[in-house]
Design a protein around this motif. Structure first.
Motif, PDB file in Angstrom:
ATOM      1  N   SER A 514       0.787  -1.071  -0.226  1.00 35.18           N
ATOM      2  CA  SER A 514      -0.150  -0.186  -0.300  1.00 35.18           C
ATOM      3  C   SER A 514       0.892   1.488  -0.014  1.00 35.18           C
ATOM      4  O   SER A 514       0.220   2.516   0.331  1.00 35.18           O
ATOM      5  CB  SER A 514      -0.830   0.475   1.288  1.00 35.18           C
ATOM      6  OG  SER A 514       0.060   0.359   2.742  1.00 35.18           O
ATOM      7  N   GLU A 519       3.358   2.583  -5.162  1.00 34.26           N
ATOM      8  CA  GLU A 519       2.215   2.646  -6.787  1.00 34.26           C
ATOM      9  C   GLU A 519       3.074   3.408  -7.693  1.00 34.26           C
ATOM     10  O   GLU A 519       2.473   4.159  -8.905  1.00 34.26           O
ATOM     11  CB  GLU A 519       0.493   2.690  -6.377  1.00 34.26           C
ATOM     12  CG  GLU A 519       0.055   1.593  -4.807  1.00 34.26           C
ATOM     13  CD  GLU A 519      -1.038   2.650  -4.600  1.00 34.26           C
ATOM     14  OE1 GLU A 519      -1.950   2.995  -5.487  1.00 34.26           O
ATOM     15  OE2 GLU A 519      -1.796   1.283  -4.207  1.00 34.26           O
ATOM     16  N   CYS A 522       4.117   2.928 -10.843  1.00 36.12           N
ATOM     17  CA  CYS A 522       2.764   1.709 -11.973  1.00 36.12           C
ATOM     18  C   CYS A 522       2.001   2.870 -12.381  1.00 36.12           C
ATOM     19  O   CYS A 522       1.551   2.580 -13.251  1.00 36.12           O
ATOM     20  CB  CYS A 522       2.626   1.356 -11.112  1.00 36.12           C
ATOM     21  SG  CYS A 522       3.849  -0.530 -10.373  1.00 36.12           S
ATOM     22  N   ARG A 523       2.301   4.271 -12.048  1.00 38.21           N
ATOM     23  CA  ARG A 523       1.889   4.862 -13.542  1.00 38.21           C
ATOM     24  C   ARG A 523       2.483   5.620 -14.272  1.00 38.21           C
ATOM     25  O   ARG A 523       3.629   6.113 -14.518  1.00 38.21           O
ATOM     26  CB  ARG A 523       0.725   5.798 -12.645  1.00 38.21           C
ATOM     27  CG  ARG A 523       0.226   5.389 -11.523  1.00 38.21           C
ATOM     28  CD  ARG A 523      -0.786   6.060 -10.290  1.00 38.21           C
ATOM     29  NE  ARG A 523      -1.637   5.900  -9.580  1.00 38.21           N
ATOM     30  CZ  ARG A 523      -2.659   5.619 -10.354  1.00 38.21           C
ATOM     31  NH1 ARG A 523      -3.335   5.525 -10.556  1.00 38.21           N
ATOM     32  NH2 ARG A 523      -3.768   5.288  -8.407  1.00 38.21           N
ATOM     33  N   LEU A 531      -3.290   2.504 -12.721  1.00 40.85           N
ATOM     34  CA  LEU A 531      -2.487   1.652 -12.908  1.00 40.85           C
ATOM     35  C   LEU A 531      -2.516   0.162 -13.883  1.00 40.85           C
ATOM     36  O   LEU A 531      -2.582  -0.526 -14.314  1.00 40.85           O
ATOM     37  CB  LEU A 531      -2.761   0.861 -11.133  1.00 40.85           C
ATOM     38  CG  LEU A 531      -2.143   1.922 -10.223  1.00 40.85           C
ATOM     39  CD1 LEU A 531      -3.201   1.074  -8.910  1.00 40.85           C
ATOM     40  CD2 LEU A 531      -1.385   2.371  -9.505  1.00 40.85           C
ATOM     41  N   ARG A 537      -1.156  -6.007 -12.998  1.00 38.87           N
ATOM     42  CA  ARG A 537      -1.624  -5.596 -11.205  1.00 38.87           C
ATOM     43  C   ARG A 537       0.262  -5.101 -10.653  1.00 38.87           C
ATOM     44  O   ARG A 537       0.825  -5.121 -11.550  1.00 38.87           O
ATOM     45  CB  ARG A 537      -1.780  -6.372 -10.544  1.00 38.87           C
ATOM     46  CG  ARG A 537      -3.104  -7.134 -10.252  1.00 38.87           C
ATOM     47  CD  ARG A 537      -3.006  -8.675  -9.707  1.00 38.87           C
ATOM     48  NE  ARG A 537      -2.165  -9.693 -10.146  1.00 38.87           N
ATOM     49  CZ  ARG A 537      -1.201 -10.298  -9.157  1.00 38.87           C
ATOM     50  NH1 ARG A 537      -1.317  -9.727  -8.033  1.00 38.87           N
ATOM     51  NH2 ARG A 537      -1.230 -11.071  -9.304  1.00 38.87           N
ATOM     52  N   CYS A 538       0.133  -3.774  -9.766  1.00 43.98           N
ATOM     53  CA  CYS A 538       0.805  -3.084  -9.453  1.00 43.98           C
ATOM     54  C   CYS A 538       1.555  -4.069  -7.837  1.00 43.98           C
ATOM     55  O   CYS A 538       0.448  -4.389  -6.921  1.00 43.98           O
ATOM     56  CB  CYS A 538       0.921  -1.474  -9.285  1.00 43.98           C
ATOM     57  SG  CYS A 538       2.377  -0.142  -8.194  1.00 43.98           S
ATOM     58  N   CYS A 543       5.107  -2.971 -12.631  1.00 39.92           N
ATOM     59  CA  CYS A 543       4.051  -3.677 -12.838  1.00 39.92           C
ATOM     60  C   CYS A 543       4.052  -5.397 -13.223  1.00 39.92           C
ATOM     61  O   CYS A 543       4.827  -5.391 -14.330  1.00 39.92           O
ATOM     62  CB  CYS A 543       3.811  -3.776 -14.487  1.00 39.92           C
ATOM     63  SG  CYS A 543       2.526  -1.581 -14.000  1.00 39.92           S
TER      64      CYS A 543
END
Length: 792
Positions: A514, A519, A522-523, A531, A537-538, A543
């Protein structure tokens, strides 16, 4: 009833065969089911999350276990692809897992003629171990040598209904001659005898006590009570015993035409101990002059219990439970004969021959012969049938194995037959070869066994079948250093993380999932968008792409390339980030083009000199068309070019008739004498002056030689024939109507004259019909004193 029985039996056998050959996906309690590659969902290899699932998905799939083979963000499922694609993407050949099936011959004894036919080895090899990868075929080579003097057991099964009375006399003398003839081809032969009539219930047999004791029409002749099946004599080498036992037999009788032969055949096949069958070539001679009852006919006699297919002979050799069980079906009879490896010979009369020929098509290794009215030719018929059966080699599996597809190919002398394990007219001491192709459609936990047999012979080939359904990767390590210094186990190049660890290399823990910093990795750089582009999925700030997406942010879709004929990159390349990377000798957006040009080559150069070659296909210039640009709708062909000159020079007609010598100065026309029309190179033309003419063009520099042939066109009488037929039909119809009306008119006139004649001769009341006669007759008893009379 007979036709219905055969149809029902055929449907039973056909439905059983369809179940055996079913290639669709089915659930199995023994293991993972593999889908046939011919189905559209598995036309090619697709990514799979593990090596085991990879090799089970499609037989063309391979797995790359090379460490760090997948790029950042690329799913580990991309390790599963075809061997060619993996090598092109940089996988080392040593790191490829592509298991294949294999086979091992466990027993292959040489052919041997045996001693007096006993212990003969004709089929080789005898035992093979085969390992199959689901979907991948494996072929076995099987050899068969037809040996001389192979032992024979022959059981003679005879219809003893009353119509076979004269046939019994010939069979009583058959034993000695039959043994002598069979001993000419084998040193070990035995014969036995059995008979049948029908079930002892109405409406098949009369149940009147006197008829049960003596069912024959004449009470003075020898006759035995009816029975279903009677095993008279077990197989023996003594001809005198055969003749003695058969000599004691008498005919019997029944009511309906079909006989209970199916009961007899089934009992003779399943009661092997009582009959005395050896493990040799088994023949069953079935003689009858009528058709047979089959499953369902027993309902006419109140029998509803289906045949159980078991032996029910009592101590006297009689089928004791015949009134309890229905007749067997065609499928039951065929299965029992096949399981017992018995070859039936149907010796029947000409009236029933077509029925038994249709029955023979449903029973493997059977034959049919025409029996004379008194069975005088039965010996020659048996020998002919035996020679035909023994020279036909048919390789079949004893029982089907669900989940395994079996294909036969025979390689006979001078011939090759696909999908059929049979060779005909095989002489003695000749070897024939068969190829058996096995293909597993599912995984088996335990070894399975398949048995193959040449029908009519005792030897068997046993195939011990194993399935290869998992990878045997040599890099398996517990707490491998590659997986973040022991945070996971390594198997086939993929880390299986310990509890609480995540990531491709188990590089982070669940608590770190979290973290906003992870995160953000992953953007997209501007921090917007979902994401991993919504395609993954990150995990641990990286990724993990799903499906066929790739790239750091899963921005590449490796399933969005151009398709050719519905296949991604035409099947001739791999898709990467929306673009096809074609294999060698292929080009185009969907790899649809071949760089070869062999399909464009013509004697006049590429595309007949009227186009250029692209994607190994001719692209024609304007005005030309065809696969090789050899057609031109605006150009005149030779036939069109010289038609007018032929017409004017040969027949002095046509558009150039007035200027023929000038317009056709370079054309020489020769008239041929024979009127034969030919097709090879000849130009056909229209009809001219009731003549059909053709001409052959030969160009030589600026001179053109034309050879013209013609023949008289026959008059077309089609219209006259049609009108004549219609007129004739109308005339005949009118004549029949007129004749009918005349006959009715004559009959009416005669009846009216008879009526007038009766009217003139009798005095009668005009209110009554003179032709009417009362239905009441009155008589008077002369002894009765009273005047009254009683009407009767």
């Amino acid at each position: 009833m007979v036709v219905l029985s055969i149809v029902l039996g055929f449907l039973v056998v056909l439905s059983r065969g369809e179940r055996d050959l079913d290639t669709k996906t089915r659930s199995s309690e023994k293991g993972t089911e593999w889908r046939d590659p011919s189905l559209p969902l598995l036309r090619s290899c697709q990514p799979a999350p593990s090596c085991k699932e990879c090799i089970l998905s499609h037989p063309s799939c391979a797995w790359c276990k090379q460490l760090n083979f997948t790029a950042s963000g690329e799913a580990e499922a991309r390790r599963c692809a075809t061997k060619e694609e993996l090598l092109e993407r940089g996988c080392s050949p040593e790191e490829l897992e592509e298991p294949h099936g294999q086979q091992e011959v466990l027993q292959d004894l040489p052919f041997s003629p045996g001693t007096r036919g006993e212990g003969t080895i004709q089929l080789a090899p005898q035992r093979v171990r085969v390992t199959l990868r689901p979907g991948e075929p494996q072929s076995l080579q099987v050899r068969f040598l037809r040996a001389e003097g192979y032992p024979v057991d022959l059981y003679y099964l005879m219809d003893l209904s009353y119509s076979m009375k004269d046939d019994l006399e010939h069979v009583r003398q058959l034993g000695h001659d039959l043994l002598l003839r069979l001993q000419e081809v084998t040193n070990s032969v035995r014969i036995g005898f059995g008979s049948f009539v029908d079930k002892m219930v109405l409406p098949f047999v009369s149940t009147v006590p006197s008829k049960l004791r003596h069912p024959c029409p004449t009470r003075l002749e020898p006759c035995q009570p009816p029975f279903s099946f009677h095993h008279v004599l077990s197989l023996t080498t003594e001809a005198n015993i055969f003749e003695r036992e058969v000599g004691l037999q008498n005919v019997s009788g029944n009511l309906d035409s079909p006989e209970g032969g199916f009961d007899a055949i089934l009992q003779a096949a399943v009661c092997q101990e009582q009959i005395g069958w050896r493990n040799v070539s088994r023949l069953l001679v079935f003689t009858s002059d009528d058709t047979f009852h089959t499953a369902g006919d027993g309902k006419l006699g109140g029998i509803f219990k289906p045949s159980d297919g078991r032996c029910h002979l009592d101590s006297n050799g009689l089928y004791s439970r015949s009134p309890e069980f229905d007749y067997p079906s065609v499928g039951q009879v065929a299965q029992a004969l096949s399981a017992a490896n018995i070859q039936p010979i149907f010796a029947v009369t000409s009236t029933t021959l077509p029925v038994y020929k249709e029955l023979s098509k449903l029973i493997p290794k059977s034959t049919v012969g025409e029996l004379s009215e008194n069975s005088s030719n039965v010996l020659q018929l048996i020998m002919d049938a035996y020679n035909n059966l023994s020279s036909t080699v048919t390789l079949k599996h004893v029982s089907p194995l669900p989940g395994v597809r079996i294909i036969y190919e025979s390689q006979c002398e001078g011939s090759k037959s696909e999908n059929q394990g049979q060779c005909n007219q095989v002489p003695i001491n000749q070897t024939v070869n068969f190829r058996i192709t096995l293909q597993a459609k599912q995984c088996f936990v335990e070894p399975q066994f398949l048995k193959f047999r040449a029908l009519g012979f005792s030897e068997e080939l046993t195939v011990e079948l194993h399935t290869l359904c998992d990878c045997n990767c040599s890099d398996t390590q517990s707490q491998a250093s590659h997986c973040s210094n022991g945070q996971g186990d390594l198997q086939c190049g993929v880390c299986s993380c310990a509890p609480g660890r995540l990531g491709r290399l188990c590089e982070c823990s669940v608590a770190e999932l979290s973290s906003p910093d992870l995160e953000s990795e992953c953007r997209a750089p501007n921090g917007t968008g979902p994401l991993c582009s919504g395609k993954g999925r990150c995990q641990c700030g990286r990724c993990r792409c799903s499906g066929q997406s790739s790239g750091r942010l899963c921005e590449c879709d490796d399933a969005s390339c151009e398709r050719h004929e519905g296949i991604l990159c035409g099947g001739f390349g791999r898709c990467h980030c929306g673009k096809c990377h074609c294999y060698a000798n292929r080009t185009g957006r969907a790899c649809e083009c071949s760089v070869a040009n062999d399909s464009c080559v013509t004697p006049g150069g590429f595309c007949s000199g009227h186009g250029h070659c692209k994607c190994n296909r001719c692209q024609c210039w304007d005005g030309y068309y065809g696969a090789l640009c050899d057609q031109c709708p605006g150009c005149k062909t030779q036939c069109e070019k010289y038609r007018d000159c032929v017409e004017c020079k040969a027949f002095q007609t046509g558009p150039l008739a007035t200027n023929c010598s000038l317009a056709c100065a370079q054309v020489n026309v020769t008239r041929a004498l024979d009127p034969i029309l030919e097709d090879n190179g000849w130009c056909k033309d229209k009809t001219l002056h009731d003549q059909i003419f053709v001409f052959l063009v030969k160009e030589s520099g600026d001179q053109v030689m034309l050879t013209v042939k013609s023949q008289e066109k026959g008059a077309d009488h089609t219209q006259a024939i049609v009108l004549g037929c219609v007129g004739g039909i109308v005339a005949v119809g009118l004549g029949l109507v007129l004749a009918y009306r005349i006959s009715v008119e004559i009959y009416d006139r005669r009846e009216f004259k008879r009526f007038e004649k009766e009217q003139q001769q009798l005095s009668w009341n005009q209110n009554n019909n003179p032709l009417y006669q009362s239905a009441i007759t009155t008589t008077i008893n002369p002894r009765f004193k009273e005047e009254a009379a009683s009407p009767l």
